[in-house]
Design a protein around this motif. Structure first.
Motif, PDB file in Angstrom:
ATOM      1  N   THR A  64       0.832  -1.186   0.000  1.00 52.35           N
ATOM      2  CA  THR A  64       0.000   0.000   0.000  1.00 52.35           C
ATOM      3  C   THR A  64       0.867   1.236   0.000  1.00 52.35           C
ATOM      4  O   THR A  64       2.046   1.196   0.347  1.00 52.35           O
ATOM      5  N   CYS A  71      -9.651   9.626   0.593  1.00 54.48           N
ATOM      6  CA  CYS A  71      -9.429   8.721  -0.534  1.00 54.48           C
ATOM      7  C   CYS A  71      -9.833   9.386  -1.848  1.00 54.48           C
ATOM      8  O   CYS A  71     -10.796  10.167  -1.897  1.00 54.48           O
ATOM      9  N   GLU A 180      -7.973  -0.209  -3.888  1.00 51.63           N
ATOM     10  CA  GLU A 180      -8.434  -0.214  -2.503  1.00 51.63           C
ATOM     11  C   GLU A 180      -7.944   1.041  -1.805  1.00 51.63           C
ATOM     12  O   GLU A 180      -6.830   1.505  -2.053  1.00 51.63           O
ATOM     13  N   CYS A 181      -8.787   1.565  -0.910  1.00 55.73           N
ATOM     14  CA  CYS A 181      -8.405   2.737  -0.133  1.00 55.73           C
ATOM     15  C   CYS A 181      -9.058   2.640   1.242  1.00 55.73           C
ATOM     16  O   CYS A 181     -10.188   2.163   1.371  1.00 55.73           O
ATOM     17  N   HIS A 183      -9.234   4.772   5.245  1.00 53.71           N
ATOM     18  CA  HIS A 183      -8.868   5.874   6.124  1.00 53.71           C
ATOM     19  C   HIS A 183      -8.267   5.310   7.408  1.00 53.71           C
ATOM     20  O   HIS A 183      -8.844   4.427   8.040  1.00 53.71           O
ATOM     21  N   ARG A 189      -4.551   8.010   4.723  1.00 52.20           N
ATOM     22  CA  ARG A 189      -5.233   7.091   3.818  1.00 52.20           C
ATOM     23  C   ARG A 189      -4.223   6.075   3.289  1.00 52.20           C
ATOM     24  O   ARG A 189      -3.075   6.416   2.998  1.00 52.20           O
ATOM     25  N   ARG A 190      -4.668   4.829   3.216  1.00 55.69           N
ATOM     26  CA  ARG A 190      -3.866   3.748   2.657  1.00 55.69           C
ATOM     27  C   ARG A 190      -4.462   3.387   1.306  1.00 55.69           C
ATOM     28  O   ARG A 190      -5.631   3.038   1.209  1.00 55.69           O
ATOM     29  N   THR A 191      -3.651   3.463   0.256  1.00 51.04           N
ATOM     30  CA  THR A 191      -4.136   3.218  -1.094  1.00 51.04           C
ATOM     31  C   THR A 191      -3.335   2.089  -1.722  1.00 51.04           C
ATOM     32  O   THR A 191      -2.114   2.027  -1.583  1.00 51.04           O
ATOM     33  N   LEU A 219      -3.479   9.011  -8.909  1.00 54.63           N
ATOM     34  CA  LEU A 219      -2.795   7.908  -8.246  1.00 54.63           C
ATOM     35  C   LEU A 219      -1.381   7.810  -8.784  1.00 54.63           C
ATOM     36  O   LEU A 219      -1.163   7.850  -9.997  1.00 54.63           O
TER      37      LEU A 219
END
Length: 285
Positions: A64, A71, A180-181, A183, A189-191, A219
């Motif tokens: 990630t 997000c 995928e994202c 909080h 935020r993890r993307t 992105l």
């Protein structure tokens, strides 16, 4: 662990004001990965020297990318067909990982649910000659019936809870794109983005087009790492097969709840009261 990021980011105002570096770090779901944090003297040494490359603020290998803010909004596949999408997919590229032989298997378990099994081999164990596979099984649940390609993803290895998963593009026969994202800690935020293929290879033209489309959603496609699919073992064929799924966690939760449950003693009966006077009960015999 990613939770240590909060301790470092408490001083983010002074650090980022001096470095003027992008507020982005990477995070890993895999345990045992060391965190590389530059010391304060090193940060001060780079202050005011734009000609020198700046050190990373916080990095660790992962699947990630961790940033600050909400997000990004991404579009989903119109008229999504879940029956055609289920089955085995090979992970061609994914955000920031060192794993090998990654696959994702989608199995439809209900009208709005998928059981998703992610299989991989860890790079460190593979270098040490440890014959293994690791499977992580989660659930994808459709968030809204009118958006069937947008899911609430729950992975048992994710300590932060559920994440938003979106199938951005697919032709069902050759390729698919999953984003995928999640909080984390209120302002992080993890993307993660995944390029999938039905085979263990994919046309570079399709890969380039997919990355160009993802770049339009702001992105950072530079986080993509290519997955090596040479010499892969199918799940169950390796000498050691590790797996984690929802049933394992639910068993632990059931044990935890049962240990707290204690038998309640019934309340002691009180004698009847009439006109404000307590009348004792009489025993016969």
């Amino acid at each position: 662990m990613c939770i240590f990021i909060s301790k470092f980011m408490k001083k983010r105002s002074s650090v980022f004001r001096s470095l003027r570096a992008p507020r982005r770090v990477t995070c890993d779901d895999s345990p045992g990965i060391p965190i590389a944090v530059p010391s304060a003297p090193l940060l001060r040494a780079y202050k005011g020297r734009p000609d020198q490359p700046r050190p990373p603020v916080l990095t660790l290998g992962g699947r990630t990318s961790l940033g600050i803010g909400r997000c990004k909004k991404v579009d989903s596949v119109p008229d999504f067909q879940p029956d055609q999408f289920q089955g085995l997919w090979h992970v061609m590229e994914i955000f920031s990982t060192s794993s090998h032989c990654m696959t994702m298997t989608f199995k439809r378990t209900g009208r709005y649910t998928f059981k998703v099994t992610e299989s991989r081999e860890f790079d460190l164990l593979r270098r040490l000659g440890h014959d293994h596979t690791f499977a992580n099984t989660g659930t994808f649940t459709v968030k809204h019936p009118w958006h069937p390609a947008k899911f609430k993803a729950r992975w048992p290895s994710n300590i932060f809870g559920s994440a938003d998963a979106t199938i951005v593009d697919t032709d069902y026969d050759s390729f698919a794109v999953l984003v995928e994202c999640q909080h984390v800690l209120f302002f992080f935020r993890r993307t993660s983005a995944v390029i999938l293929s039905r085979e263990n290879s994919l046309d570079p033209v399709i890969v380039s087009r997919v990355k160009a489309d993802l770049a339009k959603y702001d992105l950072d496609v530079a986080h993509f790492d290519v997955i090596n699919h040479s010499g892969c073992r199918a799940p169950g064929e390796a000498a050691f097969n590790y797996a984690i799924d929802a049933s394992t966690l639910s068993f632990l939760r059931r044990q935890h709840k049962s240990s707290k449950a204690r038998p309640k003693t019934p309340p002691r009966a009180r004698p009847p009261v009439r006109f404000g006077m307590r009348v004792p009960r009489l025993r016969i015999g």
